[in-house]
Scaffold this motif. Structure first.
Motif, PDB file in Angstrom:
ATOM      1  N   PHE A  46       0.832  -1.211   0.000  1.00 48.39           N
ATOM      2  CA  PHE A  46       0.000   0.000   0.000  1.00 48.39           C
ATOM      3  C   PHE A  46       0.864   1.257   0.000  1.00 48.39           C
ATOM      4  O   PHE A  46       0.546   2.245  -0.670  1.00 48.39           O
ATOM      5  N   GLU A  47       1.955   1.208   0.765  1.00 48.12           N
ATOM      6  CA  GLU A  47       2.854   2.365   0.815  1.00 48.12           C
ATOM      7  C   GLU A  47       3.488   2.611  -0.555  1.00 48.12           C
ATOM      8  O   GLU A  47       3.572   3.756  -1.020  1.00 48.12           O
ATOM      9  N   LEU A  48       3.928   1.548  -1.206  1.00 44.78           N
ATOM     10  CA  LEU A  48       4.536   1.692  -2.525  1.00 44.78           C
ATOM     11  C   LEU A  48       3.539   2.265  -3.534  1.00 44.78           C
ATOM     12  O   LEU A  48       3.909   3.066  -4.402  1.00 44.78           O
ATOM     13  N   ALA A  49       2.274   1.830  -3.399  1.00 43.95           N
ATOM     14  CA  ALA A  49       1.240   2.303  -4.320  1.00 43.95           C
ATOM     15  C   ALA A  49       0.711   3.678  -3.940  1.00 43.95           C
ATOM     16  O   ALA A  49      -0.091   4.257  -4.669  1.00 43.95           O
ATOM     17  N   LYS A  50       1.138   4.184  -2.770  1.00 47.84           N
ATOM     18  CA  LYS A  50       0.726   5.508  -2.288  1.00 47.84           C
ATOM     19  C   LYS A  50      -0.798   5.632  -2.124  1.00 47.84           C
ATOM     20  O   LYS A  50      -1.387   6.662  -2.434  1.00 47.84           O
ATOM     21  N   ILE A  51      -1.395   4.555  -1.637  1.00 48.62           N
ATOM     22  CA  ILE A  51      -2.837   4.556  -1.377  1.00 48.62           C
ATOM     23  C   ILE A  51      -3.048   4.577   0.134  1.00 48.62           C
ATOM     24  O   ILE A  51      -2.520   3.715   0.845  1.00 48.62           O
ATOM     25  N   PRO A  52      -3.814   5.528   0.668  1.00 48.26           N
ATOM     26  CA  PRO A  52      -4.111   5.543   2.100  1.00 48.26           C
ATOM     27  C   PRO A  52      -4.788   4.226   2.528  1.00 48.26           C
ATOM     28  O   PRO A  52      -5.569   3.655   1.752  1.00 48.26           O
ATOM     29  N   TYR A  53      -4.489   3.786   3.744  1.00 51.76           N
ATOM     30  CA  TYR A  53      -5.058   2.517   4.198  1.00 51.76           C
ATOM     31  C   TYR A  53      -5.336   2.549   5.687  1.00 51.76           C
ATOM     32  O   TYR A  53      -4.680   3.257   6.458  1.00 51.76           O
ATOM     33  N   VAL A  54      -6.297   1.753   6.090  1.00 50.98           N
ATOM     34  CA  VAL A  54      -6.704   1.647   7.488  1.00 50.98           C
ATOM     35  C   VAL A  54      -5.723   0.753   8.239  1.00 50.98           C
ATOM     36  O   VAL A  54      -5.256  -0.260   7.718  1.00 50.98           O
ATOM     37  N   GLY A  55      -5.434   1.128   9.482  1.00 53.21           N
ATOM     38  CA  GLY A  55      -4.656   0.259  10.350  1.00 53.21           C
ATOM     39  C   GLY A  55      -3.202   0.645  10.475  1.00 53.21           C
ATOM     40  O   GLY A  55      -2.744   1.658   9.935  1.00 53.21           O
ATOM     41  N   CYS A  56      -2.477  -0.180  11.202  1.00 47.18           N
ATOM     42  CA  CYS A  56      -1.078   0.092  11.510  1.00 47.18           C
ATOM     43  C   CYS A  56      -0.209   0.041  10.258  1.00 47.18           C
ATOM     44  O   CYS A  56      -0.546  -0.610   9.272  1.00 47.18           O
ATOM     45  N   ILE A  97     -11.507   4.831   8.846  1.00 44.89           N
ATOM     46  CA  ILE A  97     -11.167   5.364   7.527  1.00 44.89           C
ATOM     47  C   ILE A  97     -10.573   6.763   7.652  1.00 44.89           C
ATOM     48  O   ILE A  97      -9.614   7.115   6.939  1.00 44.89           O
ATOM     49  N   GLU A  98     -11.095   7.564   8.561  1.00 45.51           N
ATOM     50  CA  GLU A  98     -10.540   8.900   8.785  1.00 45.51           C
ATOM     51  C   GLU A  98      -9.061   8.823   9.164  1.00 45.51           C
ATOM     52  O   GLU A  98      -8.245   9.635   8.714  1.00 45.51           O
ATOM     53  N   THR A  99      -8.712   7.846  10.004  1.00 49.97           N
ATOM     54  CA  THR A  99      -7.313   7.739  10.436  1.00 49.97           C
ATOM     55  C   THR A  99      -6.392   7.395   9.273  1.00 49.97           C
ATOM     56  O   THR A  99      -5.197   7.724   9.310  1.00 49.97           O
ATOM     57  N   ALA A 100      -6.934   6.716   8.256  1.00 46.06           N
ATOM     58  CA  ALA A 100      -6.102   6.375   7.102  1.00 46.06           C
ATOM     59  C   ALA A 100      -5.555   7.625   6.445  1.00 46.06           C
ATOM     60  O   ALA A 100      -4.412   7.644   5.946  1.00 46.06           O
TER      61      ALA A 100
END
Length: 354
Positions: free
Chosen positions: A116-126, A345-348
């Motif tokens: 997810f980080e490589l794809a630069k997409i916000p995500y839920v969770g740690c 989702i807000e935290t993402a």
């Protein structure tokens, strides 16, 4: 104009908790407000295929695995996109945020978070660090050792150590008294966990744990109440009140959690004065020390006789089944499942705000 966010809910996975993840995924899908979100449902088979599911009903029935559409998250999918492939033809689907509902290896261990980080997409969770370290009970203990929070005494065993089983048993017996608990370091939902009351049982438990991980943790038995605390939030997280697990079996096994109707949860347990706040404070300390972000459930024991709080483990993607403690604890604090998923989702998006 459509102002709704497109949320990719990812479920299933290649871990031993695949079936639990599918159930958790359905809970999250049904909780998401259709007035706020468009959903893209991505199932990962036990073999590792990523497939586009047509509907929540498909996920409930398990027919999503018959999908002919392959879903691909890639750093090449620009502008928060997902690539969909069917019959060799590739199309693109816009994704605003990912809600992974994955438990165990390849879902909760930092690997997919790195994607997810490589794809630069916000995500839920740690994030990657918290997910990887928290998934590994061995390394979690190393971090918590520095927090002045009591945890069960333990002996780490590697697959290399297991080449000399006599040395392994001698090492355990020199440090701990029977009975002991034997756990794969990176398995969840109590998969591969066994209690050993003598050397023969210890050997059998070590061999079983080795089927699930190359690192094994042998712990002293803590006799007491099993309690859990939920943590939610980004850079300023909060802790819920505490729930108690009333297992129908000797300890909270996979079957006791998901198949034994006699297992119960108490959302209003009575504790000695000051213990509720101690658990909440310890949960936040551990969450922050592990670089937690978004959500986690932190598990403890309250030792019988002493009432001392003993840290057990942390789960960075807690379950969302009908019997899961995490959503129930927040519901008791006034956040129903819909409000809870909104907040997650807000935290993402908060992750990228400094």
């Amino acid at each position: 104009m459509n102002n709704k966010l497109t949320v990719a809910v990812i479920f299933g996975g290649q871990s031993s908790e695949h079936s639990v993840s599918c159930v958790s995924g359905v809970t999250v899908m049904k909780a998401l407000d259709p007035e706020k979100y468009d959903m893209v449902l991505i199932g990962i088979t036990e073999e590792g295929r990523w497939l586009l599911a047509d509907s929540i009903e498909d996920v409930e029935k398990g027919t999503w695995e018959n999908s002919k559409i392959q879903a691909i998250i890639s750093p090449d999918a620009k502008d928060h996109g997902m690539l969909l492939m069917e019959d060799g033809k590739i199309s693109k689907k816009k994704i605003d945020v990912i809600f992974p509902v994955l438990h165990g290896m390849y879902g909760e261990d930092g690997t997919i978070q790195g994607l997810f980080e490589l794809a630069k997409i916000p995500y839920v969770g740690c994030g990657v660090l918290a997910s990887s370290v928290s998934m590994d009970k061995w390394y979690t203990k190393i971090v918590v050792d520095d927090l002045a929070i009591r945890q069960a005494k333990y002996v780490p065993i590697s697959h290399i150590d297991m080449r000399d089983i006599d040395s392994c048993t001698a090492k355990v017996e020199a440090a701990l008294d029977y009975p002991v608990f034997v756990k794969p370091s990176k398995a969840g939902s109590s998969v591969g966990v066994n209690k050993a009351s003598n050397r023969d049982e210890l050997i059998a438990a070590l061999e079983e744990a080795l089927k699930h991980d190359i690192h094994i943790l042998v712990e002293e038995t803590i006799v007491g109440r099993e309690i859990e605390c939920a943590v939610l939030g980004g850079y300023d997280p909060i802790a819920s009140d505490v729930g108690e697990v009333l297992s129908a079996e000797d300890f909270y096994t996979f079957d006791a959690k998901y198949n034994n109707q006699e297992s119960k949860t108490d959302l209003h347990p009575v504790f000695p004065e000051g213990k509720l706040e101690e658990v909440k404070e310890d949960a936040l300390k551990i969450f922050k020390a592990l670089d937690g972000f978004g959500c986690s459930r932190v598990d403890f024991f309250m030792e019988k006789g002493t009432n001392e709080i003993v840290f057990n483990e942390i789960n960075t993607l807690p379950g969302f089944t009908s019997i899961s403690m995490y959503p129930m604890l927040w519901n008791e604090k006034g956040l129903d499942i819909r409000a809870l998923t909104d907040r997650m989702i807000e935290t993402a998006f908060e992750r990228y705000v400094r």
